[in-house]
Design a protein around this motif. Sequence first.
Motif, short mmCIF file in Angstrom:
data_model
loop_
_atom_site.label_atom_id
_atom_site.label_comp_id
_atom_site.label_asym_id
_atom_site.label_seq_id
_atom_site.Cartn_x
_atom_site.Cartn_y
_atom_site.Cartn_z
N GLU A 22 0.72 -1.31 0.08
CA GLU A 22 0.07 0.05 0.12
C GLU A 22 0.65 0.99 -0.17
O GLU A 22 0.75 2.09 -0.65
CB GLU A 22 -0.99 -0.32 1.88
CG GLU A 22 -2.12 -1.26 1.42
CD GLU A 22 -2.82 -0.88 0.52
OE1 GLU A 22 -3.34 0.40 -0.13
OE2 GLU A 22 -4.33 -1.33 0.39
N HIS A 48 -7.83 6.41 -6.52
CA HIS A 48 -7.57 5.65 -5.58
C HIS A 48 -6.51 5.62 -4.78
O HIS A 48 -6.04 5.05 -3.91
CB HIS A 48 -7.42 4.93 -6.55
CG HIS A 48 -7.68 3.13 -5.41
ND1 HIS A 48 -8.26 2.66 -4.91
CD2 HIS A 48 -6.37 2.55 -5.57
CE1 HIS A 48 -8.11 0.93 -4.70
NE2 HIS A 48 -7.21 1.10 -4.99
N THR A 52 -5.96 4.98 -1.22
CA THR A 52 -5.18 4.31 -0.94
C THR A 52 -4.54 4.70 1.16
O THR A 52 -3.60 4.00 1.40
CB THR A 52 -4.20 4.07 -2.20
OG1 THR A 52 -4.58 3.34 -2.95
CG2 THR A 52 -2.11 3.33 -1.57
N HIS A 55 -6.38 2.98 3.22
CA HIS A 55 -5.99 1.26 2.96
C HIS A 55 -4.56 1.55 4.11
O HIS A 55 -4.31 0.51 5.53
CB HIS A 55 -5.36 1.27 1.83
CG HIS A 55 -6.79 0.68 1.17
ND1 HIS A 55 -6.48 0.63 -0.50
CD2 HIS A 55 -7.77 1.12 1.49
CE1 HIS A 55 -7.78 0.83 -0.98
NE2 HIS A 55 -8.55 0.78 0.12
N GLU A 114 -4.29 -7.02 -4.48
CA GLU A 114 -4.69 -7.11 -3.31
C GLU A 114 -5.99 -7.79 -2.94
O GLU A 114 -6.29 -7.94 -1.57
CB GLU A 114 -5.05 -5.35 -3.34
CG GLU A 114 -3.75 -4.92 -3.46
CD GLU A 114 -4.25 -2.77 -3.57
OE1 GLU A 114 -3.24 -2.12 -3.18
OE2 GLU A 114 -4.89 -1.96 -4.31
N TYR A 118 -6.10 -9.04 0.74
CA TYR A 118 -6.88 -8.88 1.93
C TYR A 118 -8.64 -9.86 2.27
O TYR A 118 -9.41 -10.07 4.09
CB TYR A 118 -7.85 -7.98 1.53
CG TYR A 118 -7.22 -5.82 2.00
CD1 TYR A 118 -6.49 -5.75 2.94
CD2 TYR A 118 -6.71 -5.16 0.66
CE1 TYR A 118 -5.32 -5.10 3.28
CE2 TYR A 118 -5.87 -4.55 1.19
CZ TYR A 118 -5.74 -4.90 1.99
OH TYR A 118 -4.63 -3.02 2.76
N GLU A 144 -10.84 -1.67 -2.98
CA GLU A 144 -9.84 -2.29 -4.22
C GLU A 144 -11.33 -2.70 -4.64
O GLU A 144 -10.82 -2.95 -6.75
CB GLU A 144 -9.56 -4.05 -3.67
CG GLU A 144 -8.70 -3.51 -2.41
CD GLU A 144 -7.45 -1.98 -2.65
OE1 GLU A 144 -7.31 -1.56 -3.74
OE2 GLU A 144 -6.71 -2.17 -1.15
#
Length: 165
Positions: A22, A48, A52, A55, A114, A118, A144
């Motif tokens: 990330e 994004h 991110t 994240h 990703e 996850y 994602e």
Amino acid sequence: MPAVTSPKQLFEHELQDMYYAEKTLTKVLPKLAEEASDRELSRAFSSHLKQTEGHVANLEKVFRAIGKTPQATTCPGIEGIKKEHDEFVQSSSPSTDMLDAFLTGAAARAEHYEIAAYTGLVATAEALGKREIAELLRQNLEQETAMLEKATRTHDRLVGTQLPG
Ligand SMILES: [Fe+2]
Ligand SMILES: [Fe+2]
């Protein structure tokens, strides 16, 4: 890192791997947003990037929740996707249209990577009975998945108008 001998240690290793991935993506996404000529694609990379950053923050919360200091361990998977991009751009001198189409595929590769990570982390957190941690990781997973859908739709739009005949 010490030998991994328990699901907890494996979970921690995979968190560190994603923390690296990330953080790497927060550096890569601004470049992709700049590289993309298609407005919608460029905007997708920029939005994004914001996600991110979230994240990274969620992973830091997860580290804290398990009583660990956030730590990154090199993720060769994301490095490979990055390298593939760099080599393509350098050696193929793509046209702007083809670079955009390539970027949608590169984005999809990163998102699949990703999503796989996850999905595993959420399942482990649930198996370990860590509901709040699972929820934080699920937030990342959902974003994602949404980004993958966006990349796929953009790919279809860009390539659909380019195919011969
Ligand atoms: Fe992410
Ligand atoms: Fe992502």
